[in-house]
Design a protein around this motif. Structure first.
Motif, PDB file in Angstrom:
ATOM      1  N   ARG A   1     104.283  15.888  66.615  1.00 22.73           N
ATOM      2  CA  ARG A   1     103.628  16.825  67.039  1.00 22.73           C
ATOM      3  C   ARG A   1     104.317  18.954  66.751  1.00 22.73           C
ATOM      4  NH1 ARG A   1      99.491  14.774  69.484  1.00 22.73           N
ATOM      5  NH2 ARG A   1     100.292  12.326  69.635  1.00 22.73           N
TER       6      ARG A   1
ATOM      7  N   PRO B   1     107.363  20.669  73.005  1.00 30.26           N
ATOM      8  CA  PRO B   1     107.267  19.594  73.245  1.00 30.26           C
ATOM      9  C   PRO B   1     108.744  18.476  73.156  1.00 30.26           C
ATOM     10  CG  PRO B   1     105.928  20.459  70.946  1.00 30.26           C
ATOM     11  CD  PRO B   1     107.570  21.827  71.636  1.00 30.26           C
TER      12      PRO B   1
ATOM     13  N   TRP C   1     107.124  16.286  75.989  1.00 25.12           N
ATOM     14  CA  TRP C   1     105.532  15.249  75.444  1.00 25.12           C
ATOM     15  C   TRP C   1     106.010  14.085  75.784  1.00 25.12           C
ATOM     16  CZ3 TRP C   1     100.884  16.143  74.153  1.00 25.12           C
ATOM     17  CH2 TRP C   1     100.619  15.597  73.691  1.00 25.12           C
TER      18      TRP C   1
END
Length: 255
Positions: A127, A229, A233
């Motif tokens: 990511r 992230p 995430w």
């Protein structure tokens, strides 16, 4: 018939390309909408080349009578047996070349579906970093607000102003599963399906439909951690309603 093999292959390919681009929206399973004119032009050009090749082949006289051609093939077979190697068949090339027509025929008759949960499950790339954390423009005042999966994910992960806080949103995508959770997922493409990456939002508070089912989920973002992230995430959505919907004609989101 083998003399017309190249022309048939060109026409099959042209028919397949034109079928998915000129006579419907099937091309959206493979490429972005902006590439449609190029597909149509390519299909038309291939069709024209196929017709020209067929016309030129028809105007070329056959070499000798059927009997003479049979005698030549018999002599060639004896030569191959004597020397232990083969050559192309006169006038038409090797029969195995007809296998090249199978992919074009398959695309013409049975266009493959858009990518789904199988492809999304294999998108395990890293990511992006949190270097882009900042504020986002305000959301429209309507409620619920329709967002793409990509936009919801961007705001949930990178928006330091938390513009999603307390807002009811509506997302549409297909269902994927993993580690006891399920996600509303969309594949993001830059050019075509070959470069697709997955965006997903974990859905909480609702039973999971079957994988690859298309759904519209209405719910409220559940904040978790600070922006970035590593903490947020995948983003979380507390579902209020989950409604099954047909697959859209354009199944991808633009990256």
């Amino acid at each position: 018939m083998r003399r017309y093999g190249p022309a048939v292959l060109l026409l099959l390919t042209a028919g397949a390309v034109l079928r998915i681009s000129l006579f419907g929206d099937l091309y959206l399973r493979y490429v972005q909408a902006g590439l449609r004119p190029y597909l149509i032009a390519s299909g038309a050009l291939l069709g024209l080349l196929g017709l020209v090749r067929a016309a030129l082949t028809g105007r070329t006289p056959r070499e000798g009578t059927d009997r003479e051609r049979a005698d030549r093939e018999d002599a060639l077979t004896e030569h191959q047996d004597a020397h232990g190697h083969g050559h192309s068949h006169p006038g038409g090339g090797p029969r195995v070349a007809w296998l090249l027509a199978l992919p074009a025929a398959a695309l013409l008759l049975f266009p493959p579906p858009a990518l789904g949960s199988y492809s999304a499950a294999r998108d395990e790339g890293p990511r992006p970093s949190a270097n882009g954390v900042g504020t986002f423009p305000p959301l429209p005042a309507v409620d619920p607000v329709d967002l793409s999966v990509a936009e919801f994910g961007s705001r949930a992960v990178y928006d330091s102003g938390r513009s999603l806080q307390g807002r009811t949103v509506r997302l549409t995508g297909f269902v994927t599963r993993g580690d006891g959770s399920w996600y509303v997922t969309r594949l993001l493409v830059g050019c075509c399906a070959a470069d697709a990456t997955a965006g997903r939002v974990e859905v909480l508070g609702a039973p999971a439909p079957e994988p690859d089912t298309w759904v519209t989920v209405t719910g409220i973002w559940r904040p978790e951690g600070g922006p970035g992230p590593s903490a947020t995430w995948p983003p979380l959505l507390d579902a209020r309603t989950v409604t099954r919907v047909p697959e859209p004609s354009d199944p991808y989101e633009k990256r």
